[in-house]
Write a protein that holds these residues in place. Sequence first.
Motif, PDB file in Angstrom:
ATOM      1  N   ASN A  87      22.372  54.970  65.091  1.00 47.94           N
ATOM      2  CA  ASN A  87      22.545  55.016  63.631  1.00 47.94           C
ATOM      3  C   ASN A  87      21.335  55.648  62.956  1.00 47.94           C
ATOM      4  O   ASN A  87      21.464  56.373  61.961  1.00 47.94           O
ATOM      5  CB  ASN A  87      22.789  53.615  63.073  1.00 47.94           C
ATOM      6  CG  ASN A  87      24.176  53.107  63.427  1.00 47.94           C
ATOM      7  OD1 ASN A  87      24.976  53.830  64.015  1.00 47.94           O
ATOM      8  ND2 ASN A  87      24.459  51.861  63.065  1.00 47.94           N
ATOM      9  N   ASN A  88      20.175  55.380  63.511  1.00 45.68           N
ATOM     10  CA  ASN A  88      18.944  55.948  62.973  1.00 45.68           C
ATOM     11  C   ASN A  88      18.992  57.481  62.990  1.00 45.68           C
ATOM     12  O   ASN A  88      18.563  58.142  62.046  1.00 45.68           O
ATOM     13  CB  ASN A  88      17.771  55.427  63.812  1.00 45.68           C
ATOM     14  CG  ASN A  88      16.434  55.867  63.254  1.00 45.68           C
ATOM     15  OD1 ASN A  88      16.290  55.940  62.028  1.00 45.68           O
ATOM     16  ND2 ASN A  88      15.484  56.163  64.125  1.00 45.68           N
ATOM     17  N   TYR A  89      19.558  58.023  64.049  1.00 45.49           N
ATOM     18  CA  TYR A  89      19.692  59.478  64.155  1.00 45.49           C
ATOM     19  C   TYR A  89      20.950  60.003  63.463  1.00 45.49           C
ATOM     20  O   TYR A  89      21.205  61.201  63.466  1.00 45.49           O
ATOM     21  CB  TYR A  89      19.717  59.913  65.626  1.00 45.49           C
ATOM     22  CG  TYR A  89      18.362  59.853  66.298  1.00 45.49           C
ATOM     23  CD1 TYR A  89      17.265  60.530  65.755  1.00 45.49           C
ATOM     24  CD2 TYR A  89      18.183  59.148  67.475  1.00 45.49           C
ATOM     25  CE1 TYR A  89      16.018  60.486  66.378  1.00 45.49           C
ATOM     26  CE2 TYR A  89      16.952  59.094  68.105  1.00 45.49           C
ATOM     27  CZ  TYR A  89      15.870  59.764  67.550  1.00 45.49           C
ATOM     28  OH  TYR A  89      14.656  59.720  68.166  1.00 45.49           O
ATOM     29  N   GLY A  90      21.731  59.098  62.943  1.00 48.20           N
ATOM     30  CA  GLY A  90      22.969  59.515  62.275  1.00 48.20           C
ATOM     31  C   GLY A  90      23.956  60.182  63.228  1.00 48.20           C
ATOM     32  O   GLY A  90      24.680  61.112  62.859  1.00 48.20           O
ATOM     33  N   VAL A  91      23.998  59.688  64.464  1.00 45.08           N
ATOM     34  CA  VAL A  91      24.879  60.287  65.476  1.00 45.08           C
ATOM     35  C   VAL A  91      26.346  60.069  65.100  1.00 45.08           C
ATOM     36  O   VAL A  91      26.742  58.983  64.680  1.00 45.08           O
ATOM     37  CB  VAL A  91      24.578  59.680  66.869  1.00 45.08           C
ATOM     38  CG1 VAL A  91      25.612  60.123  67.888  1.00 45.08           C
ATOM     39  CG2 VAL A  91      23.181  60.050  67.310  1.00 45.08           C
ATOM     40  N   LYS A  92      27.116  61.164  65.228  1.00 42.42           N
ATOM     41  CA  LYS A  92      28.542  61.081  64.888  1.00 42.42           C
ATOM     42  C   LYS A  92      29.412  61.154  66.139  1.00 42.42           C
ATOM     43  O   LYS A  92      30.482  60.567  66.193  1.00 42.42           O
ATOM     44  CB  LYS A  92      28.939  62.244  63.977  1.00 42.42           C
ATOM     45  CG  LYS A  92      28.174  62.323  62.662  1.00 42.42           C
ATOM     46  CD  LYS A  92      28.959  61.611  61.562  1.00 42.42           C
ATOM     47  CE  LYS A  92      28.274  61.765  60.203  1.00 42.42           C
ATOM     48  NZ  LYS A  92      26.872  61.310  60.179  1.00 42.42           N
ATOM     49  N   LYS A  93      28.928  61.936  67.098  1.00 42.94           N
ATOM     50  CA  LYS A  93      29.797  62.262  68.226  1.00 42.94           C
ATOM     51  C   LYS A  93      29.025  62.083  69.526  1.00 42.94           C
ATOM     52  O   LYS A  93      27.892  62.556  69.642  1.00 42.94           O
ATOM     53  CB  LYS A  93      30.230  63.726  68.048  1.00 42.94           C
ATOM     54  CG  LYS A  93      31.376  64.171  68.898  1.00 42.94           C
ATOM     55  CD  LYS A  93      31.834  65.545  68.398  1.00 42.94           C
ATOM     56  CE  LYS A  93      32.770  66.218  69.346  1.00 42.94           C
ATOM     57  NZ  LYS A  93      33.158  67.564  68.873  1.00 42.94           N
ATOM     58  N   ILE A  94      29.647  61.396  70.473  1.00 40.01           N
ATOM     59  CA  ILE A  94      28.989  61.121  71.758  1.00 40.01           C
ATOM     60  C   ILE A  94      29.922  61.532  72.889  1.00 40.01           C
ATOM     61  O   ILE A  94      31.117  61.250  72.849  1.00 40.01           O
ATOM     62  CB  ILE A  94      28.672  59.612  71.906  1.00 40.01           C
ATOM     63  CG1 ILE A  94      27.797  59.122  70.758  1.00 40.01           C
ATOM     64  CG2 ILE A  94      28.023  59.323  73.249  1.00 40.01           C
ATOM     65  CD1 ILE A  94      27.626  57.606  70.710  1.00 40.01           C
ATOM     66  N   VAL A  95      29.351  62.234  73.877  1.00 40.06           N
ATOM     67  CA  VAL A  95      30.134  62.499  75.088  1.00 40.06           C
ATOM     68  C   VAL A  95      29.403  61.845  76.249  1.00 40.06           C
ATOM     69  O   VAL A  95      28.171  61.811  76.279  1.00 40.06           O
ATOM     70  CB  VAL A  95      30.333  64.024  75.311  1.00 40.06           C
ATOM     71  CG1 VAL A  95      29.012  64.758  75.517  1.00 40.06           C
ATOM     72  CG2 VAL A  95      31.269  64.274  76.501  1.00 40.06           C
ATOM     73  N   THR A  96      30.169  61.254  77.155  1.00 37.85           N
ATOM     74  CA  THR A  96      29.528  60.582  78.291  1.00 37.85           C
ATOM     75  C   THR A  96      30.314  60.819  79.573  1.00 37.85           C
ATOM     76  O   THR A  96      31.532  60.997  79.534  1.00 37.85           O
ATOM     77  CB  THR A  96      29.367  59.067  78.027  1.00 37.85           C
ATOM     78  OG1 THR A  96      28.802  58.464  79.185  1.00 37.85           O
ATOM     79  CG2 THR A  96      30.689  58.401  77.696  1.00 37.85           C
ATOM     80  N   THR A  97      29.593  60.822  80.689  1.00 40.99           N
ATOM     81  CA  THR A  97      30.238  61.028  81.989  1.00 40.99           C
ATOM     82  C   THR A  97      30.584  59.690  82.649  1.00 40.99           C
ATOM     83  O   THR A  97      31.089  59.677  83.762  1.00 40.99           O
ATOM     84  CB  THR A  97      29.312  61.818  82.932  1.00 40.99           C
ATOM     85  OG1 THR A  97      28.005  61.244  82.858  1.00 40.99           O
ATOM     86  CG2 THR A  97      29.239  63.280  82.551  1.00 40.99           C
ATOM     87  N   CYS A  98      30.294  58.598  81.954  1.00 38.94           N
ATOM     88  CA  CYS A  98      30.549  57.272  82.550  1.00 38.94           C
ATOM     89  C   CYS A  98      31.628  56.529  81.766  1.00 38.94           C
ATOM     90  O   CYS A  98      31.466  56.249  80.584  1.00 38.94           O
ATOM     91  CB  CYS A  98      29.263  56.454  82.550  1.00 38.94           C
ATOM     92  SG  CYS A  98      29.525  54.754  83.098  1.00 38.94           S
ATOM     93  N   PRO A  99      32.746  56.185  82.398  1.00 39.48           N
ATOM     94  CA  PRO A  99      33.827  55.472  81.696  1.00 39.48           C
ATOM     95  C   PRO A  99      33.415  54.095  81.188  1.00 39.48           C
ATOM     96  O   PRO A  99      34.001  53.589  80.231  1.00 39.48           O
ATOM     97  CB  PRO A  99      34.920  55.333  82.756  1.00 39.48           C
ATOM     98  CG  PRO A  99      34.634  56.384  83.746  1.00 39.48           C
ATOM     99  CD  PRO A  99      33.145  56.528  83.768  1.00 39.48           C
ATOM    100  N   HIS A 100      32.415  53.484  81.842  1.00 41.66           N
ATOM    101  CA  HIS A 100      31.973  52.160  81.393  1.00 41.66           C
ATOM    102  C   HIS A 100      31.197  52.288  80.088  1.00 41.66           C
ATOM    103  O   HIS A 100      31.418  51.549  79.139  1.00 41.66           O
ATOM    104  CB  HIS A 100      31.149  51.476  82.482  1.00 41.66           C
ATOM    105  CG  HIS A 100      31.979  51.179  83.688  1.00 41.66           C
ATOM    106  ND1 HIS A 100      32.540  49.962  83.907  1.00 41.66           N
ATOM    107  CD2 HIS A 100      32.380  51.975  84.712  1.00 41.66           C
ATOM    108  CE1 HIS A 100      33.257  50.001  85.033  1.00 41.66           C
ATOM    109  NE2 HIS A 100      33.172  51.221  85.538  1.00 41.66           N
TER     110      HIS A 100
END
Lengths: 261, 443
Positions: A87-100
């Motif tokens: 939230n501090n960085y104002g992140v809107k979108k995240i992609v991850t290679t881990c389903p967990h």
Amino acid sequence: MQYKAPIMSELVAEGKSPEVVFWVGCAGSFDQRAQRVTTAFTKILNQLNINFAVLGTEEACTGDPARRAGNEFVFQMLAQQNVATLNNYGVKKIVTTCPHCFNTLKNEYPALGGNYEVIHHSQYLQTLINDGKLKVEGGAFKGKRITYHDSCYLGRANEIYEAPRAVIESLDADLVEINKSKANGLCCGAGGSQMFKEDEPGNKRINTERTGELLEVYPEVIAVACPFCNTMISDGVKGVNQQDDVKVLDIAELISQANSY
Amino acid sequence: MDIFLSIVQILIFIGLVGTAFYFGFKKFKEIYDNINLGKPETINTTLSFRIKSVLLIAFAQKKMFKLTFAALLHLVIYVSFCITQIELIEIFLDGFTAGHRRIFHLAEDTFFQSIYVFAISFIEFLTLLTLVVTIIFILRRTTFLINRFNKPELKGFPAKDALTILTFELILITCIFLMNGADSAIRIKELGHGYGFLIGDIIGSMLTGLSFGALEVLEKIGWYGHLCMVLGFLLYLPYSKHLHVILAFPNTFFTRPEAKGEIHNMPAIMHEVKSMIDPSYTVPATDGEVQFGAKDVFDLSWKSLLDAYTCTECGRCTQACPANITGKKLSPRKIMMDTRDRMEDITKGKKEHGPDFVDNKTLLGDYITAEELRACTTCNACVEECPVNISPLSIIVELRRNLIMEQSDSPSEWNTIFANMENNQAPWQFSPEDRLKWTEELN
């Protein structure tokens, strides 16, 4: 090409804001096998000139293994720390290679005030392919017999069955389904924090059982989309001494190898 | 004399039905109260989602069809069960008025007669199919070694429970055919033709050698037998796995909307941790003592308790469970059965020893062991399989929470990862400073 993994704090210091944060995850950061998936996916992001960043040392475990083991305190400590960072960085979108990580970020962080568009790399790659941005050469995997092992946290937990298959199909490979796939898929044995402890008494290991099912279709490659499945199925293949004939590869590795990144 | 007999008949009927309804209602109320003793849980779904779940999952049995053969067999019984109830309308009407086939006689010689005859014939056809399916079901339970029916948790009452109901069915089927057959035989003897029933008339034509008196006795045995089986089923239902015939509907109505991967938040701990991170944060007031996770049944959400009463013990969950498949002690079906057994044991105890009854037992420990809980991979296969949307996983997670946070009962490897996660923000013992080490391999 000189590959880079831009770091969030540095980009922000330069006044830049990345379009998407690549959530590497603990396995992707520290596990030697999963690190190769992380680098493969980073190479793809680089090749396509995607404006991304990693959190680096500011990333903490999402808390998934703690919550599932029953330790909500540890989960909350990590999750709240991550939500604060994001939230501090104002992140809107995240992609991850881990389903967990994907499941926790997507489904469990909103209750803690963390609302992001969370995408698993299988979906991300599928979109890039569909949009014509990612051209897959087929190359090394053309016509190869590939079977796909569904991750529980991608499949049943979040109903993502088609995206990883679409990525495999882009390779012009021969995608063979096993009997128990998609919603009927058997767990690799790692979920629910089982990855981090010995099995309870029984007569077989779950990964041995699952690998047996996967090998029934005589694949040349077993494709996975989860670092824990990757470890478990690789161990299963080694357990029956087939590691020279059957490769266990993440879908990001399939793409990066096919395109010789 | 006739009037006297009629009054006696009506009194017997009212007595039977009244007693059954009284005790049935009492037991159903007990179950309703038990479910309400569960912890509050809000199910955030729209009415249209709820209705859709009921229609698709309970009414149309969508998830049953993951196993086609079993689903078809079950469908026969389900359709027969629902449609046979039409016959009860007449049975009740006759019972309350000491009449005999009142609806038929009302419809006789009108257009409605053919509808009546068709309805009864259709019921007879379904009853015949049910007979075949019941025999197959008995064979599946006793002769064919179907894995999911031969697990340890089915030993004893649960195995008997299944066979009891199947025996009920055989008796009920016999009564239906006896009633219709003897009735037809009387009509054939009187008028030279039967009612036009598909099967009743055939049986009737074989019974015409009997005297009117004998046939009337047979007809009454069939009629009262039918009634007693229905009432007996009603009384037995709340003690049996067959409670699902009712509870499948509310249970699917209250289907949880969340993604299956989501484990629900614990606000009490969220607030506590928030105040640790930010001392200026004021923790909202909670009402008294907070226990983490569930130790006993009434620490569980009411939905989990409804789940437990809805469970039919079909074992599809256990058959799909990776832990169970590989010989671990965990069986998701047993989790549901234990939860229900525990509620029933508490109810029984309270009845015998008063409302303050304590037996120093808990669901966690005395019914479900740590070994079972620890074998779960949280893979959701059991949740996916359940034909009536039960979640054994919700109970497993709540019990695990209690085990770890209240009883500090954790395998040493888990203690290690908890410590690593607290100190290094990763389950492994790597320094957070090394999180970017992988980038060295990029080029």
